[in-house]
Write a protein that holds these residues in place. Structure first.
Motif, PDB file in Angstrom:
ATOM      1  N   MET A 224      14.229 -40.547  10.140  1.00 53.44           N
ATOM      2  CA  MET A 224      14.749 -41.583  11.036  1.00 53.44           C
ATOM      3  C   MET A 224      16.255 -41.456  11.219  1.00 53.44           C
ATOM      4  O   MET A 224      16.771 -41.525  12.342  1.00 53.44           O
ATOM      5  N   VAL A 225      16.990 -41.302  10.112  1.00 53.62           N
ATOM      6  CA  VAL A 225      18.441 -41.206  10.250  1.00 53.62           C
ATOM      7  C   VAL A 225      18.838 -39.878  10.899  1.00 53.62           C
ATOM      8  O   VAL A 225      19.849 -39.800  11.611  1.00 53.62           O
ATOM      9  N   GLU A 226      18.047 -38.842  10.700  1.00 54.19           N
ATOM     10  CA  GLU A 226      18.305 -37.581  11.402  1.00 54.19           C
ATOM     11  C   GLU A 226      18.179 -37.791  12.905  1.00 54.19           C
ATOM     12  O   GLU A 226      19.005 -37.294  13.691  1.00 54.19           O
TER      13      GLU A 226
ATOM     14  N   PHE B  73      12.274 -49.350   6.157  1.00 53.68           N
ATOM     15  CA  PHE B  73      12.380 -48.964   7.570  1.00 53.68           C
ATOM     16  C   PHE B  73      13.088 -50.046   8.382  1.00 53.68           C
ATOM     17  O   PHE B  73      13.932 -49.761   9.238  1.00 53.68           O
ATOM     18  N   ARG B  74      12.743 -51.302   8.128  1.00 53.10           N
ATOM     19  CA  ARG B  74      13.348 -52.383   8.904  1.00 53.10           C
ATOM     20  C   ARG B  74      14.845 -52.485   8.595  1.00 53.10           C
ATOM     21  O   ARG B  74      15.659 -52.735   9.499  1.00 53.10           O
ATOM     22  N   SER B  75      15.222 -52.286   7.333  1.00 48.91           N
ATOM     23  CA  SER B  75      16.640 -52.337   6.979  1.00 48.91           C
ATOM     24  C   SER B  75      17.412 -51.207   7.652  1.00 48.91           C
ATOM     25  O   SER B  75      18.558 -51.402   8.100  1.00 48.91           O
ATOM     26  N   ILE B  76      16.809 -50.040   7.715  1.00 51.00           N
ATOM     27  CA  ILE B  76      17.446 -48.930   8.429  1.00 51.00           C
ATOM     28  C   ILE B  76      17.613 -49.289   9.899  1.00 51.00           C
ATOM     29  O   ILE B  76      18.666 -49.041  10.515  1.00 51.00           O
ATOM     30  N   GLY B  77      16.581 -49.886  10.495  1.00 49.70           N
ATOM     31  CA  GLY B  77      16.673 -50.309  11.889  1.00 49.70           C
ATOM     32  C   GLY B  77      17.786 -51.329  12.100  1.00 49.70           C
ATOM     33  O   GLY B  77      18.509 -51.285  13.102  1.00 49.70           O
ATOM     34  N   GLU B  78      17.950 -52.263  11.149  1.00 48.51           N
ATOM     35  CA  GLU B  78      19.011 -53.257  11.263  1.00 48.51           C
ATOM     36  C   GLU B  78      20.390 -52.599  11.224  1.00 48.51           C
ATOM     37  O   GLU B  78      21.296 -52.976  11.973  1.00 48.51           O
ATOM     38  N   ALA B  79      20.563 -51.614  10.335  1.00 49.26           N
ATOM     39  CA  ALA B  79      21.850 -50.915  10.243  1.00 49.26           C
ATOM     40  C   ALA B  79      22.126 -50.135  11.521  1.00 49.26           C
ATOM     41  O   ALA B  79      23.270 -50.100  12.014  1.00 49.26           O
TER      42      ALA B  79
ATOM     43  N   THR C  95       7.243 -43.573  16.453  1.00 52.43           N
ATOM     44  CA  THR C  95       6.291 -42.521  16.086  1.00 52.43           C
ATOM     45  C   THR C  95       6.364 -42.228  14.589  1.00 52.43           C
ATOM     46  O   THR C  95       5.334 -42.108  13.913  1.00 52.43           O
ATOM     47  N   LEU C  96       7.580 -42.117  14.074  1.00 56.94           N
ATOM     48  CA  LEU C  96       7.740 -41.831  12.650  1.00 56.94           C
ATOM     49  C   LEU C  96       7.146 -42.936  11.787  1.00 56.94           C
ATOM     50  O   LEU C  96       6.540 -42.671  10.742  1.00 56.94           O
ATOM     51  N   ALA C  97       7.317 -44.189  12.206  1.00 59.26           N
ATOM     52  CA  ALA C  97       6.828 -45.321  11.422  1.00 59.26           C
ATOM     53  C   ALA C  97       5.385 -45.666  11.739  1.00 59.26           C
ATOM     54  O   ALA C  97       4.834 -46.606  11.155  1.00 59.26           O
ATOM     55  N   ALA C  98       4.772 -44.918  12.660  1.00 60.24           N
ATOM     56  CA  ALA C  98       3.370 -45.149  13.045  1.00 60.24           C
ATOM     57  C   ALA C  98       3.158 -46.553  13.605  1.00 60.24           C
ATOM     58  O   ALA C  98       2.177 -47.219  13.284  1.00 60.24           O
ATOM     59  N   THR C  99       4.109 -47.015  14.432  1.00 58.21           N
ATOM     60  CA  THR C  99       3.906 -48.255  15.182  1.00 58.21           C
ATOM     61  C   THR C  99       3.553 -47.851  16.607  1.00 58.21           C
ATOM     62  O   THR C  99       4.427 -47.437  17.366  1.00 58.21           O
TER      63      THR C  99
END
Length: 622
Positions: free
Chosen positions: A214-216, A118-124, A159-163
């Motif tokens: 997330m990417v959607e 998830f964090r790598s996706i956020g970085e991209a 929400t998706l990552a439950a943070t």
């Protein structure tokens, strides 16, 4: 350039995407990696797996100035998300004397893996919105969002990552995931101390389903609903079996917006998941991209390009052809067991160095003299032959003759001589690394301790080339010696014990047995190989000591046992034992090792690697 840098330090995992782009020279496999959707990338240590995956990121593509960079940027339509392996994915929680619940271990391992993804996706995502512009040659898939749209997206991701946080940006989403990794570390520490741990609900998140969602969300917000994202998983041999099996199974494309490019060692028991009836199908669901070269021409072409680029980059000079710097050596031909001869035909004329080697050999080797007579080759009248016919008759034996004559004593025994000078010359010395970028760079650092105008316009002497080869071989041997040994009949056997047995046996076959133009210097793995020796052999594959030779023009298959497969020693090891660097027919590995390293008839034929059946990724031409 320092000559004290070990091979292990030349590792792209320590470099940023922009640093990788600054030194990148595309190997043959890069084009396949760019164009294929799902990919399994295999190769031994130093073969460039990490570099290739990092080059799939926008940050690297934007800053690459290579001759094919514009084409690569257009071809890389997916957004690359690099995910490096982390020790927390496969860390043993229990300390000596402690008992940790397997469910806790599994839950925290999965949570660490998911959070890293998830964090790598956020970085991209963050890079696409606000990545630095310095050094960018041409943008790749940049996106623009209004602040309010980014805030809404960040909260959707949360929400998706439950943070359970109200976020204002993608950067704050990344920070929340970094905090979660800290929480996982705290839970691990408490579990080690014997404190009862209650895993949070987010440990049960389905990684790939949520990643696709997330990417959607980003795609819809950026008004690009069809954008693909490629998850680039590196060094998956370090990850738990269940995680790797899930990723290999995902190659069938259950997540519509996600592509997968997975990096693994070539001999890996986890490929067993691809043997199932409903497993992903190579050529349809994924492409296998091997980073080893059975035949030397593709590897040699890449090595020359990498050397020229290194000279130009480090010295700030326009590099002349490497043949001008390194010259031509006794074994410098590109002829192969089933390849094309490009050696100049005058190399075989009377009085040439090759002719002199043949002449010396026939004088103290009756079997070679008989071979010449039986094949109608009159050395004293070679000039009467058409040059093309002359080359056609002699090309198959030229390297065998050179090596045999160099090592064969008058009594027919093999004499001990340092052989590194044999491998001088551009085509020979640059074939030795087998296309392994880490070894090529190590060799360059030995060949050119200083790069300046005088160096590249002069000639690197044969003694300097020999010293560079010896130093690079020594470093390679240190990697092989570090491999874990096995026990056979109560005796410890190291990888170098196995390599030495094979290398010495091949050398005797080449020099001491009657001359043959078809001498077998490759080998096939027999089915009765002792399980522990087979384990050792597999470690040798993954360390780069043994190179698989697939059938010519055959498709590279990802899985299958090593039994029956053809291998050769790496070309760098050929310098240790005095072997030619071209392909030959195969004999059985059993011909080169003690009988005690074979199984008694009737015993099981299981390859024991961690208690599981070992499967092997066949290396082919990219």
């Amino acid at each position: 350039m320092s000559d004290a840098t070990p091979l292990t330090s030349l590792n792209a995992i320590k470099l940023s995407a922009r640093q990788v782009a600054g030194t990148f020279v595309a190997p043959p496999a890069f084009e396949t990696l760019l164009h294929a959707d799902n990919v399994v990338l295999t190769g031994p240590r130093g073969s460039g797996k990490t570099t290739l995956l990092k080059m799939m990121q926008s940050e690297a593509l934007e800053r690459w100035a290579g001759p094919d960079a514009d084409v690569a940027r257009d071809s890389a339509r997916a957004i690359g998300v690099f995910i490096g392996a982390d020790r927390t994915w496969n860390e043993q929680l229990a300390m000596p004397g402690e008992e940790i619940s397997e469910s806790i271990r599994t839950a925290l391992t999965a949570a660490a893996f998911t959070t890293h993804v998830f964090r790598s996706i956020g970085e991209a995502m963050d890079y696409r919105l606000r990545g630095p512009q310095d050094g960018v040659i041409s943008p790749h898939r940049r996106a623009v969002l209004a602040p309010e749209d980014e805030r809404i997206l960040a909260n959707r991701l949360s929400t998706l990552a439950a943070t359970p946080l109200q976020l204002n940006s993608i950067a704050s989403f990344r920070a929340a995931l970094s905090d979660r990794l800290g929480t996982i570390g705290e839970l691990r520490t408490r579990a080690r101390r014997g404190v009862e741990v209650e895993p949070p609900d987010w440990v049960d998140l389905d990684c790939l389903v949520i990643a696709d969602a997330m990417v959607e969300a980003f795609n819809l917000t950026a008004l690009e609903p069809d954008q693909k994202w490629a998850l680039l998983f590196d060094e998956l041999e370090l990850a738990p079996v269940e995680l790797v099996e899930n990723l290999l199974g995902a190659l069938r494309g259950a997540q519509p917006r996600l592509l997968f490019k997975l990096s693994l060692a070539p001999a890996n028991e986890r490929f067993a998941v691809l043997e199932h009836e409903h497993a992903p199908v190579p050529g349809q669901d994924y492409e296998h991209v091997p980073l080893t070269y059975a035949r030397k021409l593709p590897a040699l072409k890449f090595a020359k390009a990498l050397v020229s680029e290194t000279i130009s980059r480090v010295g700030g000079l326009s590099a002349p052809p490497v043949e001008r710097i390194l010259g031509h050596g006794a074994l410098d031909s590109r002829d192969d067991f089933d390849g094309d001869e490009v050696t100049p035909s005058n190399a075989y004329s009377v009085g040439s160095p090759l002719w002199k080697s043949m002449d010396r050999l026939r004088k103290h080797d009756k079997t070679f003299e008989n071979y010449l007579a039986q094949n109608g080759i009159d050395l004293d009248h070679l000039d009467n032959l058409d040059p093309k016919k002359r080359a056609a008759r002699l090309r198959k034996i030229r390297n065998i003759v050179v090596v045999r004559e160099f090592f064969r004593a008058d009594d027919g025994r093999r004499r001990s001589r340092k052989s590194f000078s044999l491998y001088a010359g551009a085509d020979s010395i640059l074939s030795l690394p087998d296309g392994n970028p880490r070894m090529i760079i190590a060799l360059v650092r030995q060949l050119f301790p200083v790069i300046d105008a005088r160096t590249v316009n002069g000639r690197v002497s044969v003694p300097m080339q020999s010293a560079a080869t010896e130093a690079t071989l020594t470093r390679f041997l240190s990697l092989l010696e570090a491999q874990q040994a096995v026990k056979v009949h109560g005796k410890s056997v190291a990888l170098m014990d196995l390599v030495d047995r094979i290398g010495d046996s091949l050398a005797v076959r080449l020099v001491e047995q009657p001359f043959s133009d078809n001498v077998a210097l490759t080998f096939r793995v027999p089915k009765d190989l002792h399980p522990e020796i087979k384990t050792l052999f597999i470690r040798g594959i993954n360390a780069g000591a043994f190179i698989n030779i697939p059938p010519k023009n055959g498709n590279a298959r990802l899985s299958g046992d090593v039994v029956g497969r053809q291998f050769r020693l790496s070309h760098m090891l050929a310098t240790k034992y005095g072997l030619p660097i071209h392909l030959t027919p195969a004999t059985s590995l059993a011909d080169h090792i003690p009988q005690t390293w074979l199984q008694a008839p009737g015993r099981g034929q299981i390859v024991a690697v961690g208690g599981e059946e070992a499967l092997f990724a066949l290396d082919g031409e990219s």
